[in-house]
Design a protein around this motif. Structure first.
Motif, PDB file in Angstrom:
ATOM      1  N   UNK B 244       1.785  -5.170  -7.540  1.00 55.76           N
ATOM      2  CA  UNK B 244       1.635  -5.840  -6.250  1.00 55.76           C
ATOM      3  C   UNK B 244       1.693  -7.349  -6.485  1.00 55.76           C
ATOM      4  N   UNK B 245       2.661  -7.998  -5.812  1.00 54.63           N
ATOM      5  CA  UNK B 245       2.835  -9.428  -6.063  1.00 54.63           C
ATOM      6  C   UNK B 245       2.333 -10.274  -4.904  1.00 54.63           C
ATOM      7  N   UNK B 246       2.197  -9.690  -3.730  1.00 57.15           N
ATOM      8  CA  UNK B 246       1.685 -10.453  -2.592  1.00 57.15           C
ATOM      9  C   UNK B 246       1.130  -9.491  -1.566  1.00 57.15           C
ATOM     10  N   UNK B 247       0.026  -9.861  -0.936  1.00 57.62           N
ATOM     11  CA  UNK B 247      -0.560  -9.020   0.106  1.00 57.62           C
ATOM     12  C   UNK B 247      -0.807  -9.886   1.323  1.00 57.62           C
ATOM     13  N   UNK B 274      -3.612  -7.951  -5.084  1.00 60.99           N
ATOM     14  CA  UNK B 274      -2.563  -8.609  -5.848  1.00 60.99           C
ATOM     15  C   UNK B 274      -2.798  -8.360  -7.335  1.00 60.99           C
ATOM     16  N   UNK B 275      -1.735  -8.022  -8.033  1.00 58.68           N
ATOM     17  CA  UNK B 275      -1.858  -7.789  -9.470  1.00 58.68           C
ATOM     18  C   UNK B 275      -2.086  -6.340  -9.839  1.00 58.68           C
ATOM     19  N   UNK B 276      -2.375  -5.478  -8.861  1.00 61.28           N
ATOM     20  CA  UNK B 276      -2.581  -4.046  -9.156  1.00 61.28           C
ATOM     21  C   UNK B 276      -1.277  -3.388  -9.589  1.00 61.28           C
ATOM     22  N   UNK B 360      -2.435   2.984  -5.740  1.00 64.49           N
ATOM     23  CA  UNK B 360      -2.849   2.276  -6.948  1.00 64.49           C
ATOM     24  C   UNK B 360      -2.962   3.249  -8.112  1.00 64.49           C
ATOM     25  N   UNK B 361      -2.467   2.827  -9.254  1.00 62.02           N
ATOM     26  CA  UNK B 361      -2.542   3.705 -10.416  1.00 62.02           C
ATOM     27  C   UNK B 361      -3.962   3.821 -10.911  1.00 62.02           C
TER      28      UNK B 361
END
Lengths: 291, 363
Positions: B244-247, B274-276, B360-361
């Motif tokens: 995920x780069x932007x929310x 972000x970052x997930x 999400x993993x």
């Protein structure tokens, strides 16, 4: 694994291969079983008596057997023993087999081992064992005297009682092996289905387990009949000596009287009785076989 | 009214926990499915409801009555086994009438009910046959009749159709739904076959590893699964892994590499930050193809090359290698106006954000 391999092999094999696999046992049975039986039947028609007989054809030995009450009595005595022994064998072995088939885990295996262990000894040894067991001062009588219930030892040996008890004991393992297989093979879902439909343990047994074990019961019946008809050492060692079974008569005619044609005639009759017994039992079980 | 309530039921086989804290409620007249792979605990759960297995923890209530410690014969349930378990030595009449006989009903009543039931399942006149003389489909119906004749509180079905050939199975599906609709009997149906569950169920409970993962209508389970396992298990979904780069309030961006990303609507079911590391799922039939030179523009279009085509009768299954390096699968109906692509063709693939599920993993 091995089972699968054999199945694969049979699957792949052509008819030729199948006969090839079957050939050794077939040849063996033919050479040492079927041919001797026909030989025996042939001699049973030869005229003659003790120490002497010649090729020919006569029914004298058969007539002698059926017309002489003493000889015919051996057949009736054999049948009487069979009929006394078989119901006990069926009931006892069914109970034991049911216990083994319904035991879980190691218990079943241990029971099975206990059942099979006597088969490691020969018939003669077991007969002698019973001789010691039932003797005037044997284990049973010692215990009975010790309890004070009896003042003198019971006559447990050299009578029909000893023969019947020893026969029941000898045959139960064989009957169990037949019954256990059938009982274990009954799909548990039948029993569970009966349960969910409101049947308790006894009704489930009566309506489901018992009818589905009929093939096993008839198998046990066959086993019991064949053993009773053919066993020799137990009546010889444990019987009174006054009453003869057919097997004892055959032994006497061959080894003591040397009347081979007559002995062969008696043996042929015994074979005939056995075959009839088998045929009836198979017919019975065929009707009741499911799926 | 709640027809069946399971409250945190557990079952151990030795040291393995076969069923792990399963709680669920089944409503009156519902066709409820327990779905999962073999060994997931679904059959054990069913057997505990039937009383054929004892629970090691928790409680079972049927129509409000606690039956946790009752034997099967006292639970007023009926169970159809996977192998149907018709008594091979009894006629169809005696098989169907068995439960009534155990209730000590008079023989004439039993015969009348058996006859009626055989009408219901479409086998009139089969009374005197033995199960072995019937086809698989017919045996299945007899097993159903044997269960229905008891008028149980719950009808339990343990993979009843899995021993049938495909055509019979499809026919029995609609017959079962029809019988259920007519008799309105609360039914618990265990299966490993998701198409069976999707086609027949009012609601589906998905099980894995002894645990209940989620419960929902077929539509919910198929279109918007809660868990990654459900997403992977149900339908044929493509999965693409990214970060995920932007929310924003409405959208989240999932980036696969420097120059490709997906825009996915924010879902309250599956919150991400972000970052997930996430996996994006999209059903194979929801993907759309456009010609390579079509002027599409906008988000979620990817360049790709057809790698393989599998003809499946009703659809063509395309494998397309995307520019991101991942391969996606698309099921395209073989209707006349569907554009045809050949192996090696370049095309554009559209992953509609409305059908993308971003989960999400697990750590």
């Amino acid at each position: 694994m091995l089972k699968q391999k054999i199945a694969d092999l049979l699957e792949k094999s052509t008819a030729y291969n199948r006969y090839f696999l079957l050939a050794p046992p077939l040849l063996f049975i033919a050479a040492f079983f079927i041919i001797p039986i026909f030989w025996m039947i042939r001699i049973s028609f030869y005229p003659g008596g003790s120490f002497e007989y010649e090729p020919g054809f006569t029914l004298q030995h058969y007539l002698r057997f059926f017309l002489d009450p003493y000889y015919l009595g051996t057949a009736l005595y054999t049948l009487k023993i069979t009929m006394l022994v078989t119901p006990f064998v069926i009931v006892f072995s069914y109970a034991v087999s049911y216990l083994i088939a319904t035991s879980t885990g190691k218990k079943g295996a241990i029971y099975l081992m206990l059942i099979v262990t006597p088969l490691f000894t020969t018939e003669v040894v077991r007969a002698l064992g019973f001789k010691i067991f039932l003797a005037k001062h044997g284990i049973i009588n010692t215990i009975l005297l010790a309890t004070g219930l009896f003042d003198e030892p019971l006559q447990l040996i050299y009578n029909d009682f000893a023969i019947v008890v020893a026969l029941i004991h000898s045959i139960i393992p064989y009957a169990c092996l037949v019954l256990i297989g059938v009982l274990v093979g009954i799909d548990k879902s039948y029993l569970e289905a009966a349960k969910t439909m409101g049947a308790g343990r006894i009704k489930t047994f009566w309506h489901v387990t018992l009818p589905l074990s009929i093939p096993g019961l008839s198998g046990a019946l066959v086993v019991s009949i064949i053993w009773c008809l053919s066993i020799y050492s137990i009546p010889e060692f444990l019987g009174s000596g006054a009453k003869y079974t057919m097997t004892m008569l055959i032994e006497e005619q061959i080894l003591s009287v040397f009347n081979w044609p007559f002995a062969d005639a008696v043996a042929a009759i015994l074979v005939f009785l056995t075959v009839v017994g088998l045929a009836v039992s198979f017919k019975f079980s065929e009707k009741k076989e499911f799926k | 009214m709640t027809a069946l309530q399971l409250e945190k039921i557990d079952k151990y086989f030795g040291k393995t926990k076969a069923v792990d804290g399963v709680s669920l409620e089944v409503q009156e007249n519902e066709m409820f499915f327990l779905l999962g792979t073999s060994g997931c605990g679904k059959t054990t759960t069913l057997r505990m409801i039937a009383g054929l297995e004892q629970v090691d923890g928790g409680a079972i209530r049927i129509k409000g009555r606690d039956v946790t410690r009752l034997t099967p014969q006292k639970r007023q349930i009926a169970l159809v086994f996977q192998n149907w378990a018709l008594f091979p030595h009894k006629t169809i009449r005696d098989n169907i009438g068995f439960g009534l006989k155990m209730q000590k009903q008079p023989k004439t009543d039993i015969d009348a009910q058996v006859e009626n039931m055989l009408q219901v399942v479409g086998l009139p006149g089969f009374e005197d046959r033995l199960p072995g003389q019937l086809s698989g489909g017919q045996q299945q119906r007899v097993a159903l009749a044997r269960a229905l004749v008891l008028n149980p509180n719950l009808l339990l079905l343990d993979e009843p159709l899995s021993n049938l050939d495909l055509n019979t199975r499809l026919r029995m599906r609609s017959e079962l739904v029809e019988v259920h609709r007519r008799l309105g009997l609360t039914t618990i149906f265990v299966t490993h076959d998701q198409t069976e569950a999707l086609a027949m169920a009012d609601r589906i409970a998905l099980m894995e590893d002894g645990k209940l993962l989620e419960v929902g209508t077929p539509h919910e389970i198929y279109e918007s699964p809660h868990t990654e396992f459900t997403a992977r298990f149900i339908g044929e979904k493509n999965s693409l892994q990214g970060t995920v780069s932007a929310v924003s309030d409405t959208e989240q961006q999932v980036r696969f590499n420097e120059d490709s990303y997906l825009s996915v609507p924010v879902s309250s079911k599956h919150p991400v930050q972000e970052g997930d590391r996430v996996t994006v799922f999209i059903n194979a039939e929801k993907i759309r193809f456009f010609k390579a030179d079509a002027d599409t523009g906008g988000d979620n279009y990817f360049q790709g090359t057809v790698e393989n085509i599998m003809y499946l009768g009703t659809s063509n299954k395309y494998s397309v290698k995307l520019q991101t390096g991942e391969t996606i699968v698309h099921d395209q109906q073989t209707t006349q106006d569907a554009p045809k692509y050949e192996k090696g063709d370049r095309l554009q693939v559209h992953l509609d954000p409305a059908h993308c599920i971003c989960i999400k993993e697990k750590q």
